[in-house]
Write an enzyme that holds these catalytic residues in place. Sequence first.
Site, PDB file in Angstrom:
ATOM      1  CE  LYS A   9      -3.887  -2.285   2.347  1.00 52.79           C
ATOM      2  NZ  LYS A   9      -4.814  -2.257   3.510  1.00 52.79           N
ATOM      3  CE1 TYR A  49      -9.360  -3.060   0.656  1.00 50.44           C
ATOM      4  CE2 TYR A  49      -8.545  -1.013  -0.298  1.00 50.44           C
ATOM      5  CZ  TYR A  49      -8.329  -2.175   0.422  1.00 50.44           C
ATOM      6  OH  TYR A  49      -7.062  -2.451   0.908  1.00 50.44           O
ATOM      7  CG  ASN A 112      -3.581  -2.573   6.961  1.00 52.56           C
ATOM      8  OD1 ASN A 112      -3.449  -2.097   5.833  1.00 52.56           O
ATOM      9  ND2 ASN A 112      -4.625  -3.308   7.303  1.00 52.56           N
ATOM     10  CG  HIS A 115      -5.031  -6.129  -0.543  1.00 51.64           C
ATOM     11  ND1 HIS A 115      -6.218  -6.317   0.117  1.00 51.64           N
ATOM     12  CD2 HIS A 115      -5.112  -6.867  -1.680  1.00 51.64           C
ATOM     13  CE1 HIS A 115      -6.995  -7.125  -0.611  1.00 51.64           C
ATOM     14  NE2 HIS A 115      -6.342  -7.468  -1.694  1.00 51.64           N
ATOM     15  CD  GLU A 126      -8.758  -8.763  -3.949  1.00 46.43           C
ATOM     16  OE1 GLU A 126      -7.623  -9.210  -3.692  1.00 46.43           O
ATOM     17  OE2 GLU A 126      -9.610  -8.514  -3.079  1.00 46.43           O
TER      18      GLU A 126
HETATM   19  P1  RTP Z   1      -7.016  -5.617   3.051  1.00 45.71           P
HETATM   20  O1  RTP Z   1      -8.318  -5.933   2.353  1.00 45.71           O
HETATM   21  O2  RTP Z   1      -6.594  -4.182   2.878  1.00 45.71           O
HETATM   22  O3  RTP Z   1      -5.945  -6.595   2.701  1.00 45.71           O
HETATM   23  O4  RTP Z   1      -7.209  -5.811   4.620  1.00 45.71           O
HETATM   24  P2  RTP Z   1      -7.954  -6.975   5.377  1.00 45.71           P
HETATM   25  O5  RTP Z   1      -8.515  -7.965   4.413  1.00 45.71           O
HETATM   26  O6  RTP Z   1      -7.017  -7.488   6.408  1.00 45.71           O
HETATM   27  O7  RTP Z   1      -9.102  -6.181   6.107  1.00 45.71           O
HETATM   28  P3  RTP Z   1     -10.530  -5.736   5.536  1.00 45.71           P
HETATM   29  O8  RTP Z   1     -11.551  -6.117   6.537  1.00 45.71           O
HETATM   30  O9  RTP Z   1     -10.715  -6.185   4.124  1.00 45.71           O
HETATM   31  O10 RTP Z   1     -10.410  -4.147   5.565  1.00 45.71           O
HETATM   32  C1  RTP Z   1      -9.873  -3.430   4.484  1.00 45.71           C
HETATM   33  C2  RTP Z   1      -9.026  -2.308   4.994  1.00 45.71           C
HETATM   34  O11 RTP Z   1      -9.844  -1.338   5.612  1.00 45.71           O
HETATM   35  C3  RTP Z   1      -9.129  -0.703   6.652  1.00 45.71           C
HETATM   36  N1  RTP Z   1      -9.888  -0.765   7.881  1.00 45.71           N
HETATM   37  N2  RTP Z   1     -10.027   0.267   8.661  1.00 45.71           N
HETATM   38  N3  RTP Z   1     -10.815   1.997  10.729  1.00 45.71           N
HETATM   39  C4  RTP Z   1     -11.129   0.712  10.795  1.00 45.71           C
HETATM   40  O12 RTP Z   1     -11.712   0.240  11.732  1.00 45.71           O
HETATM   41  C5  RTP Z   1     -10.757  -0.135   9.694  1.00 45.71           C
HETATM   42  N4  RTP Z   1     -11.071  -1.407   9.547  1.00 45.71           N
HETATM   43  C6  RTP Z   1     -10.505  -1.815   8.379  1.00 45.71           C
HETATM   44  C7  RTP Z   1      -7.823  -1.433   6.841  1.00 45.71           C
HETATM   45  O13 RTP Z   1      -6.784  -0.648   6.299  1.00 45.71           O
HETATM   46  C8  RTP Z   1      -8.016  -2.718   6.063  1.00 45.71           C
HETATM   47  O14 RTP Z   1      -6.801  -3.177   5.535  1.00 45.71           O
HETATM   48 MG    MG Z   2      -9.707  -7.421   2.769  1.00 41.12          MG
END
Ligand code: RTP
Ligand code: MG
Length: 148
Positions: A9, A49, A112, A115, A126
């Site tokens: 990212k 997203y 974070n 991805h 994707e």
């Molecule tokens: P990613 O899709 O980015 O790989 O991350 P992930 O699967 O681990 O998590 P996901 O639930 O898909 O969430 C996507 C991205 O949204 C941001 N996020 N912010 N502020 C918050 O509470 C919150 N929760 C999620 C994170 O940057 C996450 O990577």
């Molecule tokens: Mg995700």
Amino acid sequence: MEKTFVMVKPDGVQRNLIGQITNRFEKKGFQLVGAKLMVISTELAETHYAEHKEKAFFGELVEFITSGPVFAMVWEGDNVVNTSRNLIGKTNPSEASPGTIRGDFGVIVDKNIIHGSDSLESAEREINLFFKQDELISYEKQESAWIY
Ligand code: RTP
Ligand code: MG
């Protein structure tokens, strides 16, 4: 062979972590079959997203992911989708184990570092969103004398 989509990212790119992150996937034994530095359009970010469209953080997430270059990659190998998620660590770096990418390099959830696709279906979706078929290169690892 199974493939997954992984992306450093904008925070990871700004912090010069591309090399260290790709190194972890290489050392694990996975094969890089596609990669590019790119700036994501708002439209692509919203599609990528889309599952989070209704979430309070959606606007900030799209703004962040489009804020600068990302390093998009496709990795190939046995169980690469699931294993990559384990290499990456939990979404919130404060909960991610040391030894994972987010556990070692991340601090806050909205920045974070990386991805990774969360399922085979997401990976296929994707990869097709970010790469054209001719940008993916499958090749055999060779055991020949010209490799030093
Ligand atoms: P990613 O899709 O980015 O790989 O991350 P992930 O699967 O681990 O998590 P996901 O639930 O898909 O969430 C996507 C991205 O949204 C941001 N996020 N912010 N502020 C918050 O509470 C919150 N929760 C999620 C994170 O940057 C996450 O990577
Ligand atoms: Mg995700």
